[in-house]
Design an enzyme around this catalytic site. Structure first.
Site, PDB file in Angstrom:
ATOM      1  N   ASN A   9       0.872  -1.164   0.000  1.00  0.00           N
ATOM      2  CA  ASN A   9       0.000   0.000   0.000  1.00  0.00           C
ATOM      3  C   ASN A   9       0.914   1.220   0.000  1.00  0.00           C
ATOM      4  OD1 ASN A   9      -1.792   2.086   0.510  1.00  0.00           O
ATOM      5  ND2 ASN A   9      -2.920   0.985   2.083  1.00  0.00           N
ATOM      6  N   ARG A  88      -2.199  -1.585  -3.885  1.00  0.00           N
ATOM      7  CA  ARG A  88      -3.202  -0.525  -3.891  1.00  0.00           C
ATOM      8  C   ARG A  88      -2.833   0.468  -4.989  1.00  0.00           C
ATOM      9  NH1 ARG A  88      -3.264   4.848  -0.616  1.00  0.00           N
ATOM     10  NH2 ARG A  88      -5.412   5.556  -0.895  1.00  0.00           N
ATOM     11  N   HIS A 177     -10.329   6.306  -1.637  1.00  0.00           N
ATOM     12  CA  HIS A 177     -10.457   5.562  -0.374  1.00  0.00           C
ATOM     13  C   HIS A 177     -11.485   4.443  -0.486  1.00  0.00           C
ATOM     14  CE1 HIS A 177      -8.871   9.365   1.834  1.00  0.00           C
ATOM     15  NE2 HIS A 177      -7.879   8.519   1.605  1.00  0.00           N
ATOM     16  N   HIS A 205     -13.231   8.559   6.397  1.00  0.00           N
ATOM     17  CA  HIS A 205     -11.845   8.080   6.367  1.00  0.00           C
ATOM     18  C   HIS A 205     -10.953   9.304   6.546  1.00  0.00           C
ATOM     19  CE1 HIS A 205      -8.497   5.394   4.889  1.00  0.00           C
ATOM     20  NE2 HIS A 205      -7.946   6.604   4.861  1.00  0.00           N
ATOM     21  N   LEU A 206     -10.380   9.438   7.739  1.00  0.00           N
ATOM     22  CA  LEU A 206      -9.580  10.605   8.079  1.00  0.00           C
ATOM     23  C   LEU A 206      -8.140  10.179   8.310  1.00  0.00           C
ATOM     24  CD1 LEU A 206     -12.001  12.280  10.666  1.00  0.00           C
ATOM     25  CD2 LEU A 206     -12.003  12.496   8.170  1.00  0.00           C
ATOM     26  N   GLY A 207      -7.273  10.576   7.399  1.00  0.00           N
ATOM     27  CA  GLY A 207      -5.849  10.306   7.536  1.00  0.00           C
ATOM     28  C   GLY A 207      -5.095  11.481   6.964  1.00  0.00           C
ATOM     29  N   GLY A 209      -4.686  11.867   3.872  1.00  0.00           N
ATOM     30  CA  GLY A 209      -5.773  12.168   2.959  1.00  0.00           C
ATOM     31  C   GLY A 209      -7.071  11.880   3.687  1.00  0.00           C
ATOM     32  N   ARG A 238      -3.358  18.990   1.759  1.00  0.00           N
ATOM     33  CA  ARG A 238      -4.264  19.354   0.664  1.00  0.00           C
ATOM     34  C   ARG A 238      -5.373  20.268   1.164  1.00  0.00           C
ATOM     35  NH1 ARG A 238      -5.385  13.280  -1.106  1.00  0.00           N
ATOM     36  NH2 ARG A 238      -3.463  12.608  -0.097  1.00  0.00           N
ATOM     37  N   VAL A 325      -6.296   9.329  11.624  1.00  0.00           N
ATOM     38  CA  VAL A 325      -6.883  10.345  12.492  1.00  0.00           C
ATOM     39  C   VAL A 325      -8.222   9.870  13.035  1.00  0.00           C
ATOM     40  CG1 VAL A 325      -7.748  12.711  12.604  1.00  0.00           C
ATOM     41  CG2 VAL A 325      -5.676  12.202  11.293  1.00  0.00           C
ATOM     42  N   GLU A 327      -9.298   6.942  13.626  1.00  0.00           N
ATOM     43  CA  GLU A 327      -9.183   5.850  14.595  1.00  0.00           C
ATOM     44  C   GLU A 327      -8.556   6.299  15.909  1.00  0.00           C
ATOM     45  OE1 GLU A 327      -6.992   2.724  12.653  1.00  0.00           O
ATOM     46  OE2 GLU A 327      -8.224   2.920  10.844  1.00  0.00           O
ATOM     47  N   GLU A 378      -6.989  -1.958   4.883  1.00  0.00           N
ATOM     48  CA  GLU A 378      -6.897  -1.966   3.435  1.00  0.00           C
ATOM     49  C   GLU A 378      -6.027  -3.112   2.943  1.00  0.00           C
ATOM     50  OE1 GLU A 378      -7.074   2.545   1.929  1.00  0.00           O
ATOM     51  OE2 GLU A 378      -5.653   2.242   3.566  1.00  0.00           O
TER      52      GLU A 378
END
Length: 394
Positions: A9, A88, A177, A205-207, A209, A238, A325, A327, A378
């Site tokens: 990944n 990925r 994602h 989905h907070l990371g 990205g 971003r 983030v 999690e 993932e």
């Protein structure tokens, strides 16, 4: 079929990898190369019950990070001889709606799609090329983040732009994602004890990205990222949503060309522009008005999208936080949902407190809308799709 699938990944600033036993699903090895391209790189390799193998040094690019991964297997084990390698890949455009075995034509297609995901497809290809050279007999499988979002209806993926742009240049919403969304949607159904086909979910989905996705019956029906992974939420580096006229304005008043603006919006914006760092952990540790404003902008954008997707779905059976983030940052979860109590969305402070990292509900027991934290996997999703594709071919 016996053996292991190596999952790569390769992300914009990290490389996650796992070795997955195709029969049992066990992970004899896993690791992370983080902060690629930054001054303080770190590789952490876990093999069985042995102490972690750690190396801290800069990794100027993904090639150096992947080489360090190979060296970690050689130094700390286990022996690396996969029956297949699952990758990925962020952007599959409209060409790929499912996982595919990689050949030269697939590589060429991924390369052609790189302008749509300039931060990701090129580094995904770096991992593919290195793995093909290292394991020439193992099938290589590409699992596309955009594939999950191929179920978006036309009214969700269509931009109100000239037809020529849409038809000839492929300008539309693609979404990202998807691999994570597919995994956590199934896990949310299992945690709730319900059939995924009957659920309406919002997946956050907070990371580094970040995106929100509205999922109805296991199908993506809207998502915050668009033509590229730049649209939508505020992210590590971003900007997320900005006025499309920004590029023209900057060209007129400061002479900036389109490439310079795109680079700045992708690499120098988001938390990095507001708090001086793209790492949420460091932003949380900051003090002063700039740090406070950065977190307020970040969480307000999430809250706005949650409300929009609630209205779009008409009902929400659960809201799911995932990603680094989502999690691990209890404060971000709470702040992102503040003020949504009238919609039945709230977190319980005690349940939301930092603790064991496992699937759990963080909403009050009687909440109208369960709020869940589900660690994404993932790598397992990629291995699952790769195994389903290659079957007995490996």
């Amino acid at each position: 079929m016996a053996g292991h699938i190596l999952v790569l990944n390769t992300g914009s600033s990290s490389i996650k990898y796992e070795l997955v036993d195709v029969r049992t699903g066990r992970r004899p090895a896993r690791g992370l190369v983080e902060r690629v391209g930054e001054r303080r790189g770190r590789l952490t390799h876990h093999a069985g019950d042995a102490a972690p193998y750690v190396r801290e040094r800069p990794f100027p690019g993904h090639g150096e990070g992947l080489a360090a991964m190979m060296a970690a297997f050689e130094a700390a084990g286990p022996a690396l001889d996969p029956v297949a390698v699952g990758h990925r890949v962020v952007h599959g455009g409209t060409r790929f709606d499912r996982a595919v075995v990689i050949d030269d034509q697939v590589i060429a297609a991924i390369e052609e799609l790189a302008p749509l995901a300039p931060l990701h497809n090129p580094v995904n290809l770096t991992g593919i090329r290195l793995a093909r050279a290292a394991f020439p007999r193992a099938p290589q499988v590409a699992v596309f983040d955009t594939a999950f979002h191929r179920t978006l209806p036309p009214e969700a993926y269509t931009y109100a732009v000239p037809r020529d742009w849409r038809d000839r240049l492929g300008v539309r919403r693609y979404g990202f994602h998807g691999t994570s969304c597919a995994y956590v949607s199934r896990r949310a159904a299992a945690l709730l004890g319900r059939d995924l086909a009957g659920l309406d979910l919002i997946v956050a989905h907070l990371g580094n990205g970040a995106s929100l996705t509205a999922v109805s019956g296991g199908r993506s029906v809207d998502t915050s990222m668009g033509l590229t992974p730049l649209e939508g939420l505020v992210m590590g580096t971003r900007s997320g949503d900005v006025d499309p006229a920004l590029a023209g304005y900057l060209a007129r008043v400061d002479g900036l060309d389109a490439q310079r603006v795109e680079d700045a919006l992708g690499h120098e914006s988001g938390l990095r522009a507001l708090a001086g760092t793209g790492d949420m952990r460091e932003a949380r540790a900051g003090s002063g008005e700039e740090a406070r404003l950065a977190l307020a902008v970040y969480t307000r954008r999430i809250r706005k999208y949650v409300g929009a997707y609630y209205a779009l779905l008409g009902r929400v059976d659960a809201l799911v936080f995932t990603g680094g983030v989502g999690e691990h940052d209890a404060a971000t979860r709470a702040e992102s949902l503040t003020g949504l109590e009238r919609l039945g969305i709230a977190v319980d402070p005690a349940r939301n407190a930092p603790g064991p990292e496992h699937e759990r509900a963080i909403s009050p027991p009687d909440a109208e809308v369960p709020v869940l934290v589900i660690p994404t996997d993932e790598e397992w999703e990629i291995a699952r799709q790769a195994l389903a594709l290659i079957g007995d071919r490996a």
